[in-house]
Write a protein that holds these residues in place. Structure first.
Motif, short mmCIF file in Angstrom:
data_model
loop_
_atom_site.label_atom_id
_atom_site.label_comp_id
_atom_site.label_asym_id
_atom_site.label_seq_id
_atom_site.Cartn_x
_atom_site.Cartn_y
_atom_site.Cartn_z
N GLU A 139 13.04 -1.95 -1.33
CA GLU A 139 13.28 -2.24 -2.86
C GLU A 139 11.56 -2.10 -2.95
O GLU A 139 10.36 -1.69 -1.71
N VAL A 140 11.19 -0.86 -3.83
CA VAL A 140 9.81 0.04 -3.66
C VAL A 140 9.41 -0.03 -5.30
O VAL A 140 10.33 -0.71 -6.36
N ARG A 141 7.95 -0.91 -6.03
CA ARG A 141 7.57 -1.35 -6.53
C ARG A 141 6.18 0.03 -6.47
O ARG A 141 4.94 -0.27 -6.45
N GLY A 142 6.91 1.33 -7.29
CA GLY A 142 5.20 2.03 -7.14
C GLY A 142 6.27 4.17 -7.40
O GLY A 142 7.74 3.42 -7.26
N GLY B 71 0.99 -0.97 0.04
CA GLY B 71 0.19 -0.11 -0.31
C GLY B 71 1.09 1.16 -0.21
O GLY B 71 2.01 2.01 -0.23
N GLY B 72 0.55 2.35 -0.06
CA GLY B 72 1.38 3.49 -0.06
C GLY B 72 1.27 4.22 0.83
O GLY B 72 1.75 3.58 2.19
N VAL B 73 2.76 4.56 0.97
CA VAL B 73 3.40 5.61 2.29
C VAL B 73 3.67 6.72 2.38
O VAL B 73 4.32 7.37 1.16
N SER B 74 3.23 7.60 2.92
CA SER B 74 3.21 8.96 2.87
C SER B 74 3.86 9.73 4.46
O SER B 74 3.10 9.71 5.26
N SER B 75 4.73 10.34 4.57
CA SER B 75 4.91 11.58 5.55
C SER B 75 5.56 12.45 5.32
O SER B 75 6.19 13.31 4.45
N GLY C 162 16.44 -5.01 3.13
CA GLY C 162 15.14 -5.68 3.20
C GLY C 162 13.70 -5.39 3.78
O GLY C 162 12.99 -6.57 3.39
N GLY C 163 14.02 -4.23 3.33
CA GLY C 163 12.50 -3.99 3.92
C GLY C 163 11.81 -3.58 2.00
O GLY C 163 12.54 -3.88 0.83
N ARG C 164 10.46 -3.37 2.19
CA ARG C 164 10.29 -3.21 0.98
C ARG C 164 8.55 -2.67 0.44
O ARG C 164 7.60 -2.63 1.87
N ILE C 165 8.43 -1.68 -0.66
CA ILE C 165 7.21 -1.25 -0.17
C ILE C 165 6.35 -1.13 -1.49
O ILE C 165 7.19 -1.74 -2.74
#
Length: 123
Positions: free
Chosen positions: A73-76, A43-47, A56-59
């Motif tokens: 890793e980001v796919r978006g 899902g989306g992430v915003s700040s 090791g993190g993934r969005i």
């Protein structure tokens, strides 16, 4: 004409929210302070400040923040008011849009880069 707008400074070291390793979230995450992600977000992430994605993190979703630092890793689509930094070993499949973009050697990137100022967020 002189630009009298104050530029905001972002601090990726002043972490307000942590998503630890082994943690998975389905849905959108919104925060006012810096978010550090070591787990997985679908899902989306915003700040209003920074999004820091560690190795090791993934969005799997769009990322929007003042600054975005990617080691995982980001796919978006990734959009930042100030800068995007992709560290060695990071991976992005999607477009990047920020006034400043830094991509280190050893990054996997597939998408477009647009380097232009973002309009200030209303808030």
């Amino acid at each position: 004409m002189l630009d009298t707008r104050k530029s905001k400074t972002y601090n990726e070291n002043h972490v307000a929210t942590v998503l630890g390793p082994g943690t998975a979230v389905g849905g959108e995450i919104r925060a006012k302070g810096t978010i550090r992600i070591e787990g997985a977000v679908e899902g989306g992430v915003s700040s209003d400040d920074s999004v820091v994605l560690l190795p090791g993190g993934r969005i799997l979703g769009d990322v929007t923040a003042g600054q975005v630092i990617i080691g995982g890793e980001v796919r978006g689509t990734v959009t930042a008011e100030d800068r995007i930094e992709i560290k060695a070993g990071g991976s992005v499949t999607g477009d990047l849009c920020a006034p400043r973009i830094s991509i280190q050697e050893g990054v996997a990137f597939e998408g477009r880069c647009v380097m232009k100022p973002q309009p200030p967020r209303q808030g």
